[in-house]
Design a protein around this motif. Structure first.
Motif, short mmCIF file in Angstrom:
data_model
loop_
_atom_site.label_atom_id
_atom_site.label_comp_id
_atom_site.label_asym_id
_atom_site.label_seq_id
_atom_site.Cartn_x
_atom_site.Cartn_y
_atom_site.Cartn_z
N PRO A 1 5.52 -3.85 -3.50
CA PRO A 1 5.67 -4.36 -2.14
C PRO A 1 7.09 -4.83 -1.84
O PRO A 1 7.77 -5.37 -2.71
CB PRO A 1 4.68 -5.52 -2.09
CG PRO A 1 4.51 -5.94 -3.51
CD PRO A 1 4.65 -4.70 -4.33
N TYR A 2 7.49 -4.60 -0.59
CA TYR A 2 8.80 -5.04 -0.14
C TYR A 2 8.63 -6.25 0.76
O TYR A 2 7.77 -6.27 1.65
CB TYR A 2 9.51 -3.89 0.58
CG TYR A 2 9.73 -2.73 -0.37
CD1 TYR A 2 10.76 -2.77 -1.31
CD2 TYR A 2 8.88 -1.63 -0.38
CE1 TYR A 2 10.95 -1.73 -2.22
CE2 TYR A 2 9.06 -0.58 -1.29
CZ TYR A 2 10.10 -0.65 -2.20
OH TYR A 2 10.26 0.38 -3.09
N GLU A 3 9.44 -7.28 0.52
CA GLU A 3 9.18 -8.61 1.09
C GLU A 3 9.15 -8.65 2.61
O GLU A 3 8.46 -9.47 3.21
CB GLU A 3 10.20 -9.62 0.56
CG GLU A 3 11.65 -9.35 0.93
CD GLU A 3 12.37 -8.44 -0.07
OE1 GLU A 3 13.61 -8.41 -0.04
OE2 GLU A 3 11.69 -7.78 -0.88
N GLU A 4 9.87 -7.72 3.26
CA GLU A 4 9.92 -7.76 4.72
C GLU A 4 8.74 -7.03 5.36
O GLU A 4 8.61 -7.00 6.58
CB GLU A 4 11.24 -7.18 5.23
CG GLU A 4 11.40 -5.68 5.07
CD GLU A 4 11.86 -5.23 3.68
OE1 GLU A 4 12.18 -4.04 3.53
OE2 GLU A 4 11.88 -6.08 2.76
N GLU A 5 7.87 -6.42 4.57
CA GLU A 5 6.78 -5.61 5.11
C GLU A 5 5.42 -6.10 4.60
O GLU A 5 4.55 -5.29 4.26
CB GLU A 5 6.99 -4.14 4.73
CG GLU A 5 8.24 -3.54 5.32
CD GLU A 5 8.43 -2.08 4.92
OE1 GLU A 5 8.51 -1.24 5.83
OE2 GLU A 5 8.50 -1.79 3.71
N SER A 6 5.21 -7.39 4.60
CA SER A 6 3.99 -7.94 4.00
C SER A 6 2.69 -7.43 4.64
O SER A 6 1.74 -7.12 3.91
CB SER A 6 4.03 -9.47 3.98
OG SER A 6 4.33 -10.00 5.25
N PRO A 7 2.58 -7.29 5.96
CA PRO A 7 1.33 -6.75 6.51
C PRO A 7 1.07 -5.31 6.07
O PRO A 7 -0.05 -4.95 5.70
CB PRO A 7 1.53 -6.85 8.03
CG PRO A 7 2.54 -7.93 8.21
CD PRO A 7 3.47 -7.78 7.05
N TYR A 8 2.10 -4.49 6.12
CA TYR A 8 1.98 -3.09 5.70
C TYR A 8 1.61 -3.00 4.22
O TYR A 8 0.72 -2.23 3.82
CB TYR A 8 3.31 -2.38 5.98
CG TYR A 8 3.31 -0.89 5.73
CD1 TYR A 8 2.79 -0.01 6.66
CD2 TYR A 8 3.88 -0.35 4.57
CE1 TYR A 8 2.82 1.36 6.46
CE2 TYR A 8 3.92 1.01 4.35
CZ TYR A 8 3.38 1.87 5.30
OH TYR A 8 3.42 3.23 5.08
N ASN A 9 2.27 -3.80 3.39
CA ASN A 9 1.97 -3.81 1.96
C ASN A 9 0.49 -4.08 1.72
O ASN A 9 -0.18 -3.39 0.93
CB ASN A 9 2.77 -4.91 1.24
CG ASN A 9 4.27 -4.75 1.35
OD1 ASN A 9 4.78 -3.65 1.55
ND2 ASN A 9 4.99 -5.85 1.21
N ALA A 10 -0.01 -5.13 2.36
CA ALA A 10 -1.39 -5.55 2.14
C ALA A 10 -2.38 -4.49 2.62
O ALA A 10 -3.40 -4.22 1.96
CB ALA A 10 -1.65 -6.88 2.86
#
Length: 269
Positions: free
Chosen positions: A152-161
């Motif tokens: 996961p990349y820290e600026e994309e938390s909703p997408y990551n999840a």
């Protein structure tokens, strides 16, 4: 390669460009009837023309669908049932990067918008089309996740999840419906040359005052240094794997996730 899918009815969402369009071409080449789904009628018609040019002897049609709207998805499924006696293959390439930024700045609305497109969209499609696959006694479902599910990349938390949820959803469904002759799998691409990553690179280029090509080079060096092949992937490179998973060749592949990431994910697992 003979996919052995002649006569099967294939649904591809997010099909007017990128991975979805290339997947449609591969499945059409295999002899499947193709139904392209996306938001914009004009773009879909262009995509239909491309697929027909690629495989002129198969049926190719399109339907405008909004996967964030359950009623739209249900109407779509009803139309496929009425016009084609149901689907055999479902490939969900639809999605969006969604809200991005510092975690503490993202609102409930930001999260919900991303969840609606990138997780609940797949839920709605599977819920609507699994009964058709069950009735036909044969089915392949391929959901598009992402490297972000693993790295996961820290600026994309909703997408990551959401993308991690897609992999879990696919595994869950593979356990529930295999007895009905349905197989569920995922692919997890990384930095593919699609309209979504083009937009990201255009934003980066504007921020840095450079060209898109220079932005891509900067991004690879500074944000994706582990991408071992050192370039963006092509949509067709993902579509090749999706086509395999959609076929009779993948008859013993179920509940799996294929990383198509050029080596971007550091971990072996």
């Amino acid at each position: 390669m003979n996919l052995d899918i002649k006569g099967k009815v294939a649904i591809i969402t997010g099909a007017d460009s990128g991975i979805g369009l290339e997947t449609a071409k591969r499945l059409a080449e295999g002899g499947a009837t193709i139904i392209l789904a996306d938001l914009k009628e004009e773009e879909l018609q262009k995509a239909v023309g491309e697929v027909k040019a690629f495989a002129p002897n198969v049926t190719v049609t399109s339907v405008t669908v909004d996967i964030t709207d359950n009623e739209s998805v249900l109407r779509f499924a009803k139309q496929v049932k009425e016009d084609f006696n149901g689907a055999h293959i479902l490939v969900n390439c639809a999605g969006a990067r969604g809200a991005a930024g510092d975690f503490l700045t993202l609102t409930d609305e930001d999260w919900q918008e991303t969840i609606d497109a990138d997780l609940l969209g797949a839920v709605r499609l599977c819920r609507a089309f699994i009964p058709q696959l069950q009735e036909n006694g044969w089915g392949r479902v391929v959901l598009v996740a992402s490297e972000n599910a693993y790295q996961p990349y820290e600026e994309e938390s909703p997408y990551n999840a959401c993308k991690a949820g897609i992999i879990n959803l696919s595994k869950c469904l593979s356990r529930a419906y295999s007895k009905d002759g349905l197989l569920f799998n995922c692919v997890s691409p990384a930095f593919i040359a699609t309209p979504m990553t083009d937009a990201m690179m255009d934003d980066l280029a504007k921020e840095h005052g450079t060209s898109r090509e220079e932005a891509i080079e900067w991004f690879l060096k500074n944000k994706r240094p582990n991408l071992a092949v050192g370039r963006r992937g092509e949509p067709g490179e993902v579509a090749n794997v999706i086509a395999f998973l959609s076929s009779n060749l993948a008859s013993f592949v179920n509940g799996s996730n294929y990383r198509i990431d050029g080596g971007a994910v550091e971990s072996a697992f």
